[in-house]
Design an enzyme around this catalytic site. Sequence first.
Site, PDB file in Angstrom:
ATOM      1  N   SER A   3       0.817  -1.207   0.000  1.00 34.62           N
ATOM      2  CA  SER A   3       0.000   0.000   0.000  1.00 34.62           C
ATOM      3  C   SER A   3       0.855   1.263   0.000  1.00 34.62           C
ATOM      4  CB  SER A   3      -0.960  -0.043   1.192  1.00 34.62           C
ATOM      5  OG  SER A   3      -1.915   0.976   1.128  1.00 34.62           O
ATOM      6  N   ASP A  23      -2.351   6.347  -3.576  1.00 32.34           N
ATOM      7  CA  ASP A  23      -1.199   5.708  -2.933  1.00 32.34           C
ATOM      8  C   ASP A  23      -0.709   4.560  -3.799  1.00 32.34           C
ATOM      9  OD1 ASP A  23      -3.258   3.917  -2.456  1.00 32.34           O
ATOM     10  OD2 ASP A  23      -2.558   3.367  -0.463  1.00 32.34           O
ATOM     11  N   ASP A  57      -5.814   2.378  -3.465  1.00 37.04           N
ATOM     12  CA  ASP A  57      -7.075   2.239  -2.726  1.00 37.04           C
ATOM     13  C   ASP A  57      -7.302   3.418  -1.798  1.00 37.04           C
ATOM     14  OD1 ASP A  57      -5.217   1.663  -0.738  1.00 37.04           O
ATOM     15  OD2 ASP A  57      -6.154  -0.217  -0.105  1.00 37.04           O
TER      16      ASP A  57
END
Length: 445
Positions: A102, A241, A245
Amino acid sequence: MGKRYFGTDGIRGLANGEQLTPELALKVGQAAGTHFLKGSHRHRVLIGKDTRLSGYMLEQALTAGFTSVGMDVVQVGPLPTPAIAMLTREMRADLGVMISASHNPYYDNGIKLFGPDGYKLSDADEAAIEALIAADVPRARDASVGRARRIDDARGRYIHAVKASFPDGARLDGLKVALDCAHGAAYRVAPEALWELGADLVTLGVEPNGLNINDQCGSTHPEKLAATVVASGAQIGIALDGDADRLILVDEQGRIVDGDQILALIACSFVRSGRLKGGAVVATVMSNLGLERYCASLGLALARTPVGDRHVLAEMRARGCNLGGEQSGHVILADHATTGDGLVAALQVLAVLVAGNRPASEVLNLFTPVPQLLRNVRFAGGKPLEDPRVKATIAHVEAELGSRGRLVVRPSGTEPLIRVMAEADDEALVARVVEDVCEAVRAAA
């Protein structure tokens, strides 16, 4: 008993470090594959990734694990996390895998798993997979060994789905948008989707080299995007990012806009159009009290959950809500996705901009945030939140705040940090109580 490998968002850690190794990825593939080998059909798993260098290593190890237990593998290359969730469901796969950490730096990586319905796995599924990681699972033999293939049209499928979330007939012609893809998974799909809708684009973070993902760019570092918006005369800036998400916005004046203001705008839009379901917006304990007050002005509840988009989604499903998210920028639109989708959320905001012909600084400033302060305290080991001195300080601060504010103290799910957040209308009070708790944690750590 707590889980050994799975945290708040799958398995995450230093790639090729003590835990997240190719050997573990192989075992995860074998264990998850075995767990989802249900029925007599030919089983399939879909694997996507972001742009980290270690993604190649983990992708091949996972592929070996899945094929060794009899699962066919479909590799789709770099795509956002919500794309993997969507494609898992649409391709009738038994399991979906996203290789990503992430918003973390490139040297970290992670493994996120999705069930055949496109939702992240339940705690029970994760516990069952962990048990199989520690066991000797049966391997496929002869013609039962799985095959692997790569498909090339996955990007187009996701772009089509993203555009379908935008109002029919609407276009972005004449709208200048600065877009920062964090050198991550959306570096191709996000510009293509916005260009196809007619936007005039200024792009940043679209040249991944395996090492620059999230490096002073994207939703966790939107300062360069803010400067670019002002310098280029863009009407709005969009920051995603590493796995796309999350969404953070920048208005035309260069002001950074967090997930709480984005939720407020989408909630207002949905209420006015009759699309808001469940009578509530779901957010976490970290969302600003100002958002709660704004939702109340719309006749909505703000349902709070622990931090983590999986908790938000679980509450949304339980309540029948179609809007939820986090201050950090996860925005879940249940009518369009089964997880946070930064690009779909951005399109909801752009739809409001083009429909109302109003500047972003106006539409993204629906409430005045209550003074809020978040600090992180790093610790070397142990459980500082169980220390009697920390407990006593927290109890004292909560009593002092009373109904005037909130205190949230929690361990990070991905790092050895204690996160301390307080908010109240009195900014000086907020600063003092946060420091009191941080000092107690430091003394205990």
